[in-house]
Design a protein around this motif. Sequence first.
Motif, mmCIF file in Angstrom:
data_model
loop_
_atom_site.group_PDB
_atom_site.id
_atom_site.type_symbol
_atom_site.label_atom_id
_atom_site.label_comp_id
_atom_site.label_asym_id
_atom_site.label_seq_id
_atom_site.Cartn_x
_atom_site.Cartn_y
_atom_site.Cartn_z
ATOM 1 N N MET A 1 -50.384 -63.498 70.469
ATOM 2 C CA MET A 1 -50.166 -62.882 71.772
ATOM 3 C C MET A 1 -48.666 -62.668 71.954
ATOM 4 O O MET A 1 -47.868 -63.554 71.707
ATOM 5 N N ASN A 2 -48.309 -61.472 72.372
ATOM 6 C CA ASN A 2 -46.922 -61.139 72.675
ATOM 7 C C ASN A 2 -46.777 -60.886 74.164
ATOM 8 O O ASN A 2 -47.721 -60.465 74.821
ATOM 9 N N ARG A 3 -45.570 -61.102 74.663
ATOM 10 C CA ARG A 3 -45.272 -60.858 76.075
ATOM 11 C C ARG A 3 -44.118 -59.867 76.162
ATOM 12 O O ARG A 3 -43.141 -59.978 75.438
ATOM 13 N N TYR A 4 -44.264 -58.918 77.096
ATOM 14 C CA TYR A 4 -43.211 -57.944 77.354
ATOM 15 C C TYR A 4 -42.905 -57.937 78.843
ATOM 16 O O TYR A 4 -43.786 -58.140 79.674
ATOM 17 N N CYS A 5 -41.664 -57.675 79.145
ATOM 18 C CA CYS A 5 -41.222 -57.550 80.532
ATOM 19 C C CYS A 5 -40.556 -56.187 80.674
ATOM 20 O O CYS A 5 -39.701 -55.817 79.867
ATOM 21 N N LEU A 6 -40.982 -55.436 81.685
ATOM 22 C CA LEU A 6 -40.440 -54.106 81.931
ATOM 23 C C LEU A 6 -39.986 -54.018 83.382
ATOM 24 O O LEU A 6 -40.454 -54.780 84.237
ATOM 25 N N THR A 7 -39.090 -53.089 83.657
ATOM 26 C CA THR A 7 -38.595 -52.927 85.014
ATOM 27 C C THR A 7 -38.603 -51.462 85.421
ATOM 28 O O THR A 7 -38.571 -50.565 84.575
ATOM 29 N N LEU A 8 -38.667 -51.261 86.719
ATOM 30 C CA LEU A 8 -38.670 -49.929 87.312
ATOM 31 C C LEU A 8 -38.271 -50.106 88.773
ATOM 32 O O LEU A 8 -38.520 -51.154 89.372
ATOM 33 N N ASP A 9 -37.649 -49.101 89.340
ATOM 34 C CA ASP A 9 -37.291 -49.149 90.758
ATOM 35 C C ASP A 9 -38.233 -48.289 91.580
ATOM 36 O O ASP A 9 -38.723 -47.259 91.112
ATOM 37 N N LEU A 10 -38.462 -48.729 92.807
ATOM 38 C CA LEU A 10 -39.140 -47.905 93.796
ATOM 39 C C LEU A 10 -38.073 -47.194 94.624
ATOM 40 O O LEU A 10 -36.933 -47.655 94.717
ATOM 41 N N LYS A 11 -38.454 -46.092 95.220
ATOM 42 C CA LYS A 11 -37.553 -45.440 96.158
ATOM 43 C C LYS A 11 -37.321 -46.412 97.311
ATOM 44 O O LYS A 11 -38.231 -47.116 97.741
ATOM 45 N N ASP A 12 -36.101 -46.477 97.782
ATOM 46 C CA ASP A 12 -35.717 -47.454 98.794
ATOM 47 C C ASP A 12 -36.148 -46.981 100.178
ATOM 48 O O ASP A 12 -35.342 -46.564 101.005
ATOM 49 N N ASP A 13 -37.457 -47.021 100.401
ATOM 50 C CA ASP A 13 -38.063 -46.553 101.645
ATOM 51 C C ASP A 13 -39.207 -47.509 101.981
ATOM 52 O O ASP A 13 -40.180 -47.600 101.228
ATOM 53 N N ALA A 14 -39.090 -48.212 103.082
ATOM 54 C CA ALA A 14 -40.059 -49.257 103.436
ATOM 55 C C ALA A 14 -41.485 -48.714 103.536
ATOM 56 O O ALA A 14 -42.435 -49.379 103.097
ATOM 57 N N ASP A 15 -41.664 -47.534 104.097
ATOM 58 C CA ASP A 15 -43.015 -46.964 104.220
ATOM 59 C C ASP A 15 -43.604 -46.654 102.846
ATOM 60 O O ASP A 15 -44.778 -46.932 102.592
ATOM 61 N N LEU A 16 -42.794 -46.065 101.960
ATOM 62 C CA LEU A 16 -43.278 -45.775 100.612
ATOM 63 C C LEU A 16 -43.606 -47.051 99.848
ATOM 64 O O LEU A 16 -44.600 -47.113 99.123
ATOM 65 N N ILE A 17 -42.797 -48.084 100.023
ATOM 66 C CA ILE A 17 -43.046 -49.355 99.333
ATOM 67 C C ILE A 17 -44.357 -49.970 99.819
ATOM 68 O O ILE A 17 -45.159 -50.448 99.019
ATOM 69 N N ARG A 18 -44.598 -49.937 101.121
ATOM 70 C CA ARG A 18 -45.874 -50.451 101.657
ATOM 71 C C ARG A 18 -47.056 -49.676 101.076
ATOM 72 O O ARG A 18 -48.074 -50.259 100.700
ATOM 73 N N GLU A 19 -46.922 -48.358 101.012
ATOM 74 C CA GLU A 19 -48.007 -47.539 100.476
ATOM 75 C C GLU A 19 -48.227 -47.832 98.988
ATOM 76 O O GLU A 19 -49.362 -47.930 98.522
ATOM 77 N N TYR A 20 -47.150 -48.002 98.243
ATOM 78 C CA TYR A 20 -47.237 -48.346 96.822
ATOM 79 C C TYR A 20 -47.997 -49.667 96.640
ATOM 80 O O TYR A 20 -48.867 -49.785 95.790
ATOM 81 N N GLU A 21 -47.666 -50.650 97.462
ATOM 82 C CA GLU A 21 -48.349 -51.945 97.376
ATOM 83 C C GLU A 21 -49.821 -51.826 97.762
ATOM 84 O O GLU A 21 -50.664 -52.493 97.173
ATOM 85 N N ARG A 22 -50.147 -50.961 98.718
ATOM 86 C CA ARG A 22 -51.562 -50.746 99.071
ATOM 87 C C ARG A 22 -52.326 -50.170 97.877
ATOM 88 O O ARG A 22 -53.446 -50.589 97.590
#
Length: 109
Positions: A1-22
């Motif tokens: 088993m291998n493990r990988y860690c990746l990163t990405l940014d969301l647009k800095d907009d609270a409404d968009l972040i809430r929708e992304y999490e939904r």
Amino acid sequence: MNRYCLTLDLKDDADLIREYERFHANVWPEIKDSIRSSGIESMQIYRFLNRLCMIMDVNDNFSFELKSAADADNPKVQEWENLMWKFQQPVPGSKAGEKWVLMNKIFEL
């Protein structure tokens, strides 16, 4: 088993972040099937402000190249990815068109 860690940014907009999490509270079944069938055994996404960190545990059948090829041929995955790009933005230093960026492990205990 291998493990990988990746990163990405969301647009800095609270409404968009809430929708992304939904969306991620109810990921489409076809997306989950695509993830599992690629050899990813476990996946978690963590968020701090607008920075995401994805941890993937994969089996010996997994490869980023095969996953990318399968995703490119899967219309439902392409629909999901296009939808998610509404919320996402590349991290500084990423290549053009690159979304999730593989992080280098620098420590393990």
